[in-house]
Design a protein around this motif. Structure first.
Motif, short mmCIF file in Angstrom:
data_model
loop_
_atom_site.label_atom_id
_atom_site.label_comp_id
_atom_site.label_asym_id
_atom_site.label_seq_id
_atom_site.Cartn_x
_atom_site.Cartn_y
_atom_site.Cartn_z
N ALA A 1 -23.00 -72.17 -16.34
CA ALA A 1 -22.97 -73.12 -17.49
C ALA A 1 -22.19 -74.42 -17.03
N ALA A 2 -21.03 -74.59 -16.59
CA ALA A 2 -20.43 -75.76 -15.93
C ALA A 2 -21.53 -76.47 -14.98
N LEU A 3 -22.18 -75.80 -14.14
CA LEU A 3 -23.04 -76.92 -13.50
C LEU A 3 -24.10 -77.54 -14.48
N VAL A 4 -24.82 -76.75 -15.37
CA VAL A 4 -25.63 -77.49 -16.21
C VAL A 4 -25.19 -78.23 -17.09
N GLU A 5 -23.93 -77.98 -17.53
CA GLU A 5 -23.44 -78.79 -18.42
C GLU A 5 -22.95 -80.04 -18.11
N HIS A 6 -22.53 -80.19 -16.58
CA HIS A 6 -22.05 -81.40 -15.96
C HIS A 6 -22.85 -81.92 -14.77
N TYR A 7 -24.16 -81.56 -14.93
CA TYR A 7 -25.04 -81.77 -13.75
C TYR A 7 -25.13 -83.14 -13.36
N PRO A 8 -25.25 -84.10 -14.40
CA PRO A 8 -25.29 -85.56 -13.96
C PRO A 8 -23.93 -86.20 -13.45
N ARG A 9 -22.88 -85.73 -13.72
CA ARG A 9 -21.54 -85.96 -13.16
C ARG A 9 -21.61 -85.49 -11.74
N LEU A 10 -21.99 -84.34 -11.60
CA LEU A 10 -21.92 -83.44 -10.30
C LEU A 10 -22.65 -84.23 -9.40
N THR A 11 -23.93 -84.62 -9.64
CA THR A 11 -24.73 -85.18 -8.79
C THR A 11 -24.16 -86.79 -8.32
N ARG A 12 -23.65 -87.49 -9.31
CA ARG A 12 -23.14 -88.79 -9.07
C ARG A 12 -22.10 -88.59 -8.09
N LEU A 13 -21.28 -87.58 -8.47
CA LEU A 13 -19.95 -87.36 -7.55
C LEU A 13 -20.58 -87.10 -6.15
N ALA A 14 -21.55 -86.10 -5.87
CA ALA A 14 -22.08 -85.91 -4.54
C ALA A 14 -22.60 -87.08 -3.87
N TYR A 15 -23.51 -88.12 -4.71
CA TYR A 15 -24.11 -89.16 -4.30
C TYR A 15 -23.11 -90.24 -3.77
N LEU A 16 -22.12 -90.28 -4.47
CA LEU A 16 -21.16 -91.41 -3.86
C LEU A 16 -19.99 -90.98 -2.69
N VAL A 17 -20.20 -89.46 -2.71
CA VAL A 17 -19.39 -89.20 -1.57
C VAL A 17 -20.07 -89.00 -0.14
N LEU A 18 -21.28 -88.99 -0.27
CA LEU A 18 -22.32 -88.67 0.78
C LEU A 18 -21.93 -90.12 1.55
N PRO A 19 -22.33 -90.04 2.75
CA PRO A 19 -22.16 -91.17 3.93
C PRO A 19 -23.32 -92.31 3.42
N HIS B 1 -28.69 -83.76 -5.06
CA HIS B 1 -29.20 -82.78 -5.96
C HIS B 1 -29.34 -81.38 -5.29
N ALA B 2 -29.67 -81.55 -4.08
CA ALA B 2 -29.45 -80.07 -3.30
C ALA B 2 -28.26 -79.74 -3.06
N LEU B 3 -27.04 -80.27 -2.96
CA LEU B 3 -25.85 -79.82 -2.80
C LEU B 3 -25.25 -79.29 -4.11
N VAL B 4 -25.76 -80.04 -5.40
CA VAL B 4 -25.22 -79.47 -6.39
C VAL B 4 -25.98 -78.20 -6.79
N GLN B 5 -27.11 -78.01 -6.64
CA GLN B 5 -27.94 -76.93 -6.83
C GLN B 5 -27.32 -75.64 -5.89
N ARG B 6 -26.79 -75.93 -4.68
CA ARG B 6 -26.44 -75.01 -3.80
C ARG B 6 -24.84 -74.46 -4.05
N SER B 7 -24.44 -74.90 -5.27
CA SER B 7 -22.92 -74.78 -5.37
C SER B 7 -22.55 -73.84 -6.31
N LEU B 8 -23.32 -72.97 -6.43
CA LEU B 8 -23.02 -71.47 -7.39
C LEU B 8 -22.23 -70.52 -6.35
#
Length: 638
Positions: free
Chosen positions: A24-42, A55-62
């Motif tokens: 539920a948290a992943l679905v609700e905050h998906y845009p924020r989580l993908t933005r976070l992953a995009y910025l931290v990735l090299p 997108h792959a990292l967020v979808q593998r985070s459950l």
């Protein structure tokens, strides 16, 4: 700074988090989580790879089980521990994706290209921002992975220093305090983390090279057939002419291929051939260097070119094949440069650079660059060595003088640059390897036709810098051209390592700003590649600035477009501009052949000519269109 040891068994921790709560948290905050992953990735992964990987990292985070404990979770939403759990998984995987691959160790899943999601035939990347977003992206790329994670978590989720240290420790960072210190204190630029430039959920799509994709499909079929036919040849006996150094074992006994590996058959051009030849390119470069007679060195270099072993570091500019030579190549240089033996070959299409340490063959390197279609202007120099942030060039035999210019200081005189008897320059600072844009040293070469400026963009062949209209670019010789390039140089990292042949900057308009704001210049900067594809275009808005080297604002950025080039010498771009009086305007400018410029969206107006300035509101999203005198529509660059 990142601890790569596997995390402790989360099933033994208190406060279990159910998979339904995490989902539920992943679905609700998906845009924020993908933005976070995009910025931290090299950033070295490239924008398309970062988008798909985020997108792959967020979808593998459950969590894998029905419940998982994460302990106390410092998060801006303390009532939602599910978000804190998923965020930790995302940050941990994004940091692991930036770790270097190690020999004798299985790579982590995050270090490999994602299997899903995939989009066949398209390149995806976020919408382009302005100069502030570009500066922030360059700042993030200069930080380490943990430092980047600390900066992003503070800017996006508002974590304090204590919370940052606990969060970084939880995802495996060995020294969280150092990462927080590297990120620095909060500043105004952190607000740009929420801009569309870093949103992997709001994307633009462009096609890949369609012709190259078809060629790759045909090549795959041919390669499959070749594997079947040649499989029986793998065990054939036979010896070569001598030791092959770091080359892999021979896999076939093809007479033509073996002839290309014979150092006695390497082509050597006489020293004065360029004076009488109808061509003036790499094909008339003579063989130079103290080791041109070292047959064993040439044998090793040719063998590694044909069959690079596992220990050989191989690199190639985009669009450059890295296969063996089709016949005996031409020798351009063989000598000692900065503690290494260097050999440069030319096979009519590519430059191949072989390098090995003076104390052995371990750690050999093989680099390729595409140079087909070179002429006298683009065959004046090659990179022969890089050491400690410096670069050395081998210059063409027709070059009479070499000097160094700092693009950021347009009024400074060029500094003389020493060359040895073989045409190898003294070392100069490479802007391609610099972390800060405080200077931009370029190579100035003078021959009978004039002086040209070349810059290192991380490849074997330096890029030639020019100035003027796309159908008639010229060398940068005037004061106006140097002043404009002084404000353009710091944007060159955006085209680094793309196989760039030339970069032309063109001032297509000048505009008087409203409310006595002075006069602004509009420039279009186009980087063309050796492959002829994947060219990039930047439209700049250069408002009056206190210093000559102040970078212009990026008004638009596009790839794979004919705009601003000899085939389509038209351009239209616009910006939102705030006057000294605090009022907002839509400013637009096109090339002088535009007869009308119009704007819609929030404000509607149309002006005769190629310039437009209309009062508007902050945040307006205007759409620009232009028309030529014959009625042809010219769309804004994007």
């Amino acid at each position: 700074m990142l601890n790569v040891a596997p995390p402790q068994d989360i099933l033994n921790r208190p406060n279990p988090i159910g998979i339904e709560q995490a989902e539920a948290a992943l679905v609700e905050h998906y845009p924020r989580l993908t933005r976070l992953a995009y910025l931290v990735l090299p950033p070295s992964l490239g924008r398309n790879r970062r988008v798909v990987t985020a997108h792959a990292l967020v979808q593998r985070s459950l969590p894998r089980g029905r419940g998982a404990g994460e302990g106390p979770i410092p998060a801006p939403r303390r009532e939602d521990p599910g978000y804190g759990f998923v965020r930790r998984q995302v940050v941990r995987q994004a940091l692991e994706a930036g770790l270097p691959l190690r020999r004798r160790a299985w790579p982590k899943r995050a270090q490999l290209p994602p299997v899903l999601p995939q989009v066949w035939g398209l390149r995806l990347f976020p919408r382009s921002g302005g100069a502030d977003e570009l500066a922030l992206d360059q700042r993030l790329s200069a930080l380490s992975g943990p430092g980047r994670a600390a900066y992003v978590l503070r800017g996006l989720d508002g974590l304090g220093d204590a919370e940052l240290r606990r969060e970084l420790a939880a995802v495996g960072v060995e020294d969280p305090a150092a990462a927080v210190a590297e990120a620095g204190a909060p500043d105004a630029s952190a607000a740009l983390l929420a801009s569309a430039e870093f949103d992997p959920c709001s994307l633009q799509a462009r096609p890949t090279d369609l012709m190259r994709r078809r060629q790759h499909a045909r090549a795959a079929l041919v390669a499959t057939a070749a594997v079947v036919v040649c499989g029986a040849l793998l065990g054939l006996p036979g010896d070569g002419w001598g030791p092959d150094g770091a080359a892999a074992p021979s896999y076939a006994r093809n007479p033509a291929a073996e002839a290309a590996l014979d150092p006695a058959q390497v082509v050597r051009v006489r020293s004065a051939a360029w004076r009488t030849s109808a061509r003036t390119d790499f094909s008339v470069w003579p063989a130079r260097g103290a080791l041109t007679g070292d047959s064993e060195l040439l044998r090793r270099a040719l063998a590694v070119w044909a069959r690079p072993g596992k220990s050989v570091h191989v690199s190639a500019t985009p669009g450059t094949p890295s296969g063996p030579p089709m016949g005996a190549p031409q020798l351009l240089y063989a000598g000692r440069v900065d503690g290494a033996r260097i050999v440069l070959f030319y096979d009519g299409m590519r430059i191949a650079r072989y390098a090995e340490p003076l104390d052995g063959q371990s750690g050999a390197a093989l680099d390729f660059a595409r140079v087909d279609g070179a002429d006298a202007a683009s065959a004046e120099a090659l990179v022969v060595g890089r050491t400690d942030g410096n670069v050395r060039y081998l210059t063409a035999p027709w070059v009479r003088e070499a000097a160094v210019r700092d693009l950021l200081d347009p009024s400074a005189a060029p500094r003389p640059l020493h060359r040895d008897a073989d045409g190898v320059t003294a070392p100069l600072v490479s802007p391609a390897q610099a972390r800060d844009c405080t200077s931009w040293d370029v190579l100035q070469l003078r021959d009978d036709s004039g002086a040209a400026l070349l810059t290192d963009l991380g490849e074997l062949a330096p890029a030639r810098l020019t100035w003027g209209a796309p159908d008639a670019p010229k060398d940068i010789t005037s004061a106006a051209a140097r002043e404009a390039w002084a404000r353009t140089a710091c944007l060159l990292p955006t085209v680094r390592s793309h196989g760039v042949r030339t970069v032309n900057s063109w001032q297509f308009a000048k505009q008087t700003l409203p409310e006595t704001g002075g006069t602004a210049a509009w420039l279009c900067t186009r980087a063309d590649t050796w492959s002829g594809t994947d060219g990039q275009v930047l439209a700049q808005f250069q408002a009056p600035a206190p210093r000559p080297g102040t970078a212009g604002a990026v008004a638009a950025r596009a790839e794979n477009t004919a705009a601003c080039g000899p085939r389509q010498p038209h351009v239209l771009a616009g910006v939102l501009w705030k006057s000294h009086g605090g009022h907002w305007y839509v400013l637009a400018a096109g090339s002088e052949d535009l007869a009308r410029v119009g704007v819609t969206g929030g404000v509607e107006a149309e002006e005769h000519g190629h310039l437009l300035a209309v009062r508007t509101q902050e945040g307006a999203r205007a759409q620009l269109t232009g028309r030529l005198a014959d009625g042809t529509t010219v769309n804004a660059l994007r």
